[in-house]
Design an enzyme around this catalytic site. Structure first.
Site, PDB file in Angstrom:
ATOM      1  N   ALA A  53      -8.160  10.909  -0.503  1.00 34.46           N
ATOM      2  CA  ALA A  53      -8.673  11.960  -1.254  1.00 34.46           C
ATOM      3  C   ALA A  53      -9.073  11.965  -2.594  1.00 34.46           C
ATOM      4  CB  ALA A  53      -8.249  13.226  -0.699  1.00 34.46           C
ATOM      5  N   HIS A  64       0.733  -1.057  -0.112  1.00 32.72           N
ATOM      6  CA  HIS A  64       0.002   0.096   0.092  1.00 32.72           C
ATOM      7  C   HIS A  64       0.708   1.253  -0.120  1.00 32.72           C
ATOM      8  CE1 HIS A  64      -2.617   3.032   1.932  1.00 32.72           C
ATOM      9  NE2 HIS A  64      -3.542   2.381   1.233  1.00 32.72           N
TER      10      HIS A  64
END
Length: 226
Positions: A133, A21
């Site tokens: 985001a 990740h």
């Protein structure tokens, strides 16, 4: 003692599971940079320096995860960082990686105002917030504030946000709220907010989630004491 050991074991499992990740962001920047190169368009010195910095960053991440697996100190020692330069560099690298993000405000302190933090860890936390985001919205806005008592850095998006009653759940490891936030952006490992929250805690601070006042999506804010 038992609670502390259990939390350390949970933290280690979460961080080790987040290797792929965390490495995705610098790998994406490298991939985009390399894709623009060709025989007729050799890289200039700044582009080479940027890619070398990405490689160095990935090396530091791997070293930090290995240290964590061995039970050593997480992400090295804390050091004094120029806050404005730290934020500007994160936003610049996000732009270079193809993410739609901009710094809209930096309040308080002179340009050389400093914070004490583990740079790799705090950088990872902010990059995770930016990544979330732009994944769940179309763009991200960053703002930061330096006060005598704290350093705050917030990332806001224009996505669907997270309902207040699910925000505590959202920062737990491996929890994915994709169905609620955005069904068209794929599914991640559910680690971005959890890692950011954990890093904020290791700095004596916290991660706060709220409704975004400007863009209408989620506002994720890391607050750490100075």
């Amino acid at each position: 003692m038992r609670n502390r050991i259990e939390r350390q074991n949970e933290q280690r499992k979460m961080m080790l599971s987040g290797i792929s990740h965390d490495l995705r962001t610098p790998l994406t920047r490298l991939r985009l940079g390399l894709s623009m190169l060709g025989p007729d368009l050799p890289p200039d010195r700044d582009e080479i320096a940027d890619m070398e910095r990405d490689v160095a960053e990935m090396g530091k991440m791997i070293d930090a995860f290995l240290d964590l697996a061995r039970g050593d100190a997480q992400d090295g020692e804390a050091e004094a960082l120029p806050a404005r330069e730290f934020v500007d560099e994160i936003v610049s690298d996000a732009l270079r990686g193809g993410q739609r993000v901009r710094l809209v405000r930096f309040e308080g302190g002179a340009d050389d105002g400093r914070i004490v933090a583990r740079p790799q860890a705090l950088r990872r936390a902010v990059e995770n917030l930016i990544g979330n985001a732009v994944r769940y919205g179309t763009r991200a806005e960053v703002e930061a504030a330096l006060t005598p008592r704290s350093f705050r850095i917030a990332v806001e998006d224009d996505g669907p946000g997270i309902p207040p009653e699910r925000r505590d759940e959202a920062i737990r490891p491996f929890v994915r709220l994709d169905a609620a936030r955005n069904q068209d952006r794929g599914q991640g490992a559910g680690l971005g907010l959890a890692i950011a929250a954990d890093i904020a805690r290791t700095h004596g601070g916290e991660l706060r989630l709220s409704d975004g006042a400007r863009l209408g999506g989620l506002r994720a804010e890391i607050v750490i004491p100075r």
